[in-house]
Design a protein around this motif. Structure first.
Motif, PDB file in Angstrom:
ATOM      1  N   THR A  72      53.147 -32.650 -18.324  1.00  0.00           N
ATOM      2  CA  THR A  72      53.487 -31.768 -17.098  1.00  0.00           C
ATOM      3  C   THR A  72      52.537 -30.471 -16.833  1.00  0.00           C
ATOM      4  O   THR A  72      52.528 -29.756 -16.160  1.00  0.00           O
ATOM      5  CB  THR A  72      55.044 -31.229 -17.260  1.00  0.00           C
ATOM      6  N   GLY A  73      51.604 -30.118 -18.196  1.00  0.00           N
ATOM      7  CA  GLY A  73      51.000 -28.906 -18.274  1.00  0.00           C
ATOM      8  C   GLY A  73      52.187 -27.642 -18.340  1.00  0.00           C
ATOM      9  O   GLY A  73      51.423 -26.452 -18.520  1.00  0.00           O
ATOM     10  N   ASP A  74      53.257 -27.947 -18.563  1.00  0.00           N
ATOM     11  CA  ASP A  74      54.144 -26.466 -18.571  1.00  0.00           C
ATOM     12  C   ASP A  74      53.915 -26.025 -19.877  1.00  0.00           C
ATOM     13  O   ASP A  74      54.168 -26.524 -20.996  1.00  0.00           O
ATOM     14  CB  ASP A  74      55.515 -27.003 -18.388  1.00  0.00           C
ATOM     15  N   PRO A  75      53.592 -24.936 -20.150  1.00  0.00           N
ATOM     16  CA  PRO A  75      53.143 -24.256 -21.375  1.00  0.00           C
ATOM     17  C   PRO A  75      54.518 -23.744 -22.236  1.00  0.00           C
ATOM     18  O   PRO A  75      54.420 -23.412 -23.385  1.00  0.00           O
ATOM     19  CB  PRO A  75      52.702 -22.739 -20.959  1.00  0.00           C
ATOM     20  N   SER A  76      55.710 -24.054 -21.529  1.00  0.00           N
ATOM     21  CA  SER A  76      56.922 -23.956 -22.272  1.00  0.00           C
ATOM     22  C   SER A  76      57.221 -24.956 -23.531  1.00  0.00           C
ATOM     23  O   SER A  76      57.721 -24.525 -24.316  1.00  0.00           O
ATOM     24  CB  SER A  76      58.115 -23.917 -21.371  1.00  0.00           C
ATOM     25  N   TRP A  77      56.621 -25.952 -23.128  1.00  0.00           N
ATOM     26  CA  TRP A  77      56.699 -27.088 -24.155  1.00  0.00           C
ATOM     27  C   TRP A  77      55.747 -26.606 -25.354  1.00  0.00           C
ATOM     28  O   TRP A  77      56.210 -26.932 -26.471  1.00  0.00           O
ATOM     29  CB  TRP A  77      56.158 -28.463 -23.885  1.00  0.00           C
ATOM     30  N   ALA A  78      54.675 -26.088 -25.268  1.00  0.00           N
ATOM     31  CA  ALA A  78      53.769 -25.523 -26.470  1.00  0.00           C
ATOM     32  C   ALA A  78      54.631 -24.431 -27.167  1.00  0.00           C
ATOM     33  O   ALA A  78      54.478 -24.460 -28.298  1.00  0.00           O
ATOM     34  CB  ALA A  78      52.353 -24.908 -25.826  1.00  0.00           C
ATOM     35  N   GLU A  79      55.192 -23.803 -26.171  1.00  0.00           N
ATOM     36  CA  GLU A  79      56.016 -22.660 -26.922  1.00  0.00           C
ATOM     37  C   GLU A  79      57.215 -23.087 -27.700  1.00  0.00           C
ATOM     38  O   GLU A  79      57.460 -22.392 -29.068  1.00  0.00           O
ATOM     39  CB  GLU A  79      56.279 -21.721 -26.044  1.00  0.00           C
ATOM     40  N   ASN A  80      58.028 -23.994 -27.532  1.00  0.00           N
ATOM     41  CA  ASN A  80      58.837 -24.672 -28.306  1.00  0.00           C
ATOM     42  C   ASN A  80      58.326 -25.363 -29.366  1.00  0.00           C
ATOM     43  O   ASN A  80      59.056 -25.394 -30.707  1.00  0.00           O
ATOM     44  CB  ASN A  80      59.783 -25.621 -27.530  1.00  0.00           C
ATOM     45  N   CYS A  81      57.312 -25.993 -29.310  1.00  0.00           N
ATOM     46  CA  CYS A  81      56.498 -26.493 -30.421  1.00  0.00           C
ATOM     47  C   CYS A  81      56.301 -25.735 -31.537  1.00  0.00           C
ATOM     48  O   CYS A  81      56.419 -25.866 -32.683  1.00  0.00           O
ATOM     49  CB  CYS A  81      55.161 -27.409 -30.145  1.00  0.00           C
ATOM     50  N   GLU A  82      55.549 -24.400 -30.970  1.00  0.00           N
ATOM     51  CA  GLU A  82      55.339 -23.376 -32.084  1.00  0.00           C
ATOM     52  C   GLU A  82      56.686 -22.864 -32.644  1.00  0.00           C
ATOM     53  O   GLU A  82      56.587 -22.289 -34.028  1.00  0.00           O
ATOM     54  CB  GLU A  82      54.661 -22.285 -31.280  1.00  0.00           C
TER      55      GLU A  82
END
Length: 673
Positions: free
Chosen positions: A335-345
């Protein structure tokens, strides 16, 4: 609540400026109108990928995250083959030597162990990996099936463990280029395609987790272009549990949810069905609205989410932490959605580290946001499973015991990604080096340094011969309102919008530096569903009460769960279990309007920041004891006190530390007022 999930519309240019010859833009996500010329990514008709993982081994860790991987290799994951009966070799069905131990344990363990071996380039671990890979390859039958054949009484084949093996083989191929692997996987996919549909994915576990197989089908399709694989993907989707319901999940098992919510999005990747993509977002949001009213990126499920059990004293399986981190990164690719990176962190920094002892030689089946005792008692039915699931035990449960090792390797793999426009992206931040081909085919090394998230600055250095023209993407976290970027010491003039990416397109030269400053501030979240409990955050770090931890060594054999079994001759004295008990008061309400001040401590010499002794950040705050708040009838941390429960008048100083460093913790405080 501060941290939310959102579905981004297609990429839109938000800001643009020129700075010293480079083009500096703020974008929602990379443009997918072109396809990366150097790395395998989705072929039509699949939806294009926004981010493309580099081949396994291209990204190597540094700093504190490298130390986590070293501890993992020195600890339980690196030595599990010596002690776990499930990895005993003499009669192991995965080696074609018999019928023993033929379910998920070997694949679970090997996935993390092999990936760590590739990243560490450890000769002994690489040799052990090859031994198991060769053994599994030798089990393939002429019809394409491989591994143990586990059929139920109706003749339905259990496909769960083979799903994980496919991932292991994909990683091995990317690291070695062994051309046997695509042929091995293609033969297995033909077996899957021919297997009768009425018997396909009929077991509880593989029915839930069909998305794992679909991802492997996409991996193989992108390398072979075999259009029959598109039909196989449709068959998998038809027979996988329905994760598209708006308010009802197929089942409520914590790992299934963390692992399987992405299956509709994977089907969207094949079909273009937007409603399927929305369904994955819905599950992620729905389970957190209902059971995720506390910090750390996860949700209250213990074994299964249950009505009435959503207080932060409920736990999450270690398996679910690592599966959620992986799912976040796959959703980010799609998706490219940065919210997924934020949840991973969020999971990686706050929840996962505290699930293991600091030396990585034992782990806990369940870890909670409010977790004030870690004993070996059976807390059922307060916990939805019967066993000593709060203690740190090498044999806490055989699923997490074998599966936990894939958490850090897959996190590390996604630190630097390729983009469709032949660029590079740093989306999840930790120190590392990445060898990546960019632009018109220039090979560069991108070096990321700094102690984020314990420090505010992340630096990138480009190493190359001559020049390389390509874009570099950096994620701006939603919690950061004052981010800035400097290139070779000069601040870029463009905006750094929270929740978006900055895109720096320029001709890079050897030694060029990019500095990303992410100023962190103390903030608070209120959890209305959980009695207006308060959580304190500092940037991406969530803070917990510092509780003095008393470790008590206990016998690993007598306190292990019933299905934990040791190899004959294994020295259990070298693998102790630990209870952790509170040696200081923990029943504090937080004075929410009192100042919270940061004290920085020296960076730990051993690069392990996730302990009370070595954590480099401490915060002074104020609290008032709640005398009635203690352990409940199940021996668990009591649910959050009600507003009418008396708070003591005396205000006391309390210390907060990053959540991931606290094996005992209170992370959701009742308000003192």
């Amino acid at each position: 609540m501060k941290k939310t999930f959102r579905y981004l519309v297609p990429a839109v240019l938000l800001a643009c400026t020129a700075c010293g010859g480079e083009r500096f833009e703020t974008v929602d996500r990379p443009d997918t109108s072109t396809r990366n010329a150097h790395y395998v990514s989705n072929l039509a008709p699949l939806q294009p990928q926004y981010f493309i993982p580099l081949p396994m081994g291209s990204v190597r860790p540094a700093g504190w995250v490298a130390r986590q991987l070293e501890l993992q290799a020195e600890g339980l994951n690196g030595h599990l083959g010596e002690i776990s009966i499930w990895l005993e070799k003499e009669h192991n069905a995965w080696l074609g030597r018999g019928t023993a131990n033929g379910w998920e344990e070997v694949p679970y363990w090997l996935r993390g162990y092999a990936a760590a071996a590739y990243l560490l380039e450890d000769p002994e671990m690489l040799a052990e990996t090859r031994f198991w890979i060769e053994g599994i390859l030798s089990t393939q039958q002429p019809d394409g099936w491989f591994g143990p054949a586990l059929d139920d009484e109706r003749g339905n084949r259990d496909l769960l463990a083979n799903m994980t093996v496919c991932w292991i083989m994909q990683d091995y191929y990317e690291y070695t280029g062994d051309e046997r692997i695509p042929a091995f996987l293609a033969a297995y996919c033909k077996w899957l395609a021919q297997y009768p549909e009425e018997r396909f994915l009929k077991h509880y576990w593989d029915n839930s987790r069909g998305g794992d197989q679909m991802w492997s089908v996409a991996w193989l399709y992108n390398r072979t272009g075999d259009e029959s694989l598109l039909d196989l993907a449709a068959k998998i989707h038809r027979n996988t549990a329905d994760w598209r319901r708006s308010t009802q999940l197929p089942n409520w098992h914590v790992v299934n949810i963390a692992q399987c919510f992405r299956e509709p999005a994977e089907w969207w990747m094949f079909s273009g069905d937007e409603e399927a993509l929305h369904a994955s977002y819905n599950v992620q949001s729905f389970i957190r609205r209902a059971f995720g009213q506390f910090p750390g990126g996860m949700f209250a499920a213990d074994e299964n989410a249950r009505i009435g059990f959503f207080d932060p004293r409920q736990g999450t399986e270690t398996c679910a932490f690592v599966e959620q981190m992986l799912s976040d990164n796959l959703m980010l690719q799609m998706t490219g959605d940065p919210s997924w990176a934020e949840n991973c962190e969020d999971v990686a920094f706050n929840s996962y580290p505290a699930a293991l002892t600091p030396d990585y030689r034992a782990l806990r089946y369940l870890t909670c946001a409010n977790h004030t005792v870690s004993d070996s008692k059976n807390h059922h039915p307060g916990i939805d499973n019967s066993g000593p699931f709060l203690a740190m035990n090498p044999f806490s449960s055989r699923c997490c015991q074998h599966n936990h090792g894939m958490g850090w390797p897959y996190y590390i793999r996604h630190l630097i990604l390729a983009t469709p426009d032949n660029g590079a992206a740093a989306v999840v931040y930790s120190a590392c080096t990445a060898d990546i081909t960019v632009g018109d085919g220039e090979r560069i090394r991108l070096v990321e340094s700094g102690n984020y998230p314990f420090e505010e600055r992340v630096e990138f250095t480009v190493e190359c011969d001559g020049e390389a023209t390509f874009p570099l993407y950096l994620r701006i976290p939603t919690w950061c309102d004052a981010a800035s970027v400097a290139i070779n010491g000069r601040r870029a003039a463009g905006e750094c919008t929270p929740g978006r990416y900055v895109r720096i397109a320029r001709t890079w030269r050897n030694g060029d530096r990019v500095t990303l400053d992410l100023p962190m501030e103390v903030s608070q979240r209120t959890w209305q569903v959980n009695k207006n409990g308060i959580t304190v955050d500092y940037g991406p770090l969530t803070l917990s009460l510092k509780i003095d931890e008393e470790y008590r060594r206990i016998d690993s054999r007598t306190t292990a769960v019933h299905d934990a079994r040791w190899q004959e001759g294994a020295d259990d004295s070298q693998w102790p279990s630990w209870e952790i008990h509170a040696a200081s008061p923990w029943n504090y309400a937080l004075v929410g309007d009192a100042p919270i001040r940061l004290t920085r401590r020296a960076w730990p010499s051993d690069d392990q920041p996730f302990t009370l002794e070595s954590v480099p950040l401490e915060f002074s705050a104020s609290g008032r004891k709640v005398p009635s708040w203690g352990f409940d009838e199940y021996g668990l941390t009591g649910v959050l006190p009600d507003p009418w429960d008396v708070r003591e008048e005396q205000v006391e100083p309390i210390t907060l530390v990053p959540m991931g460093a606290a094996r005992l913790r209170v992370t959701v405080f009742p308000p003192a007022e």
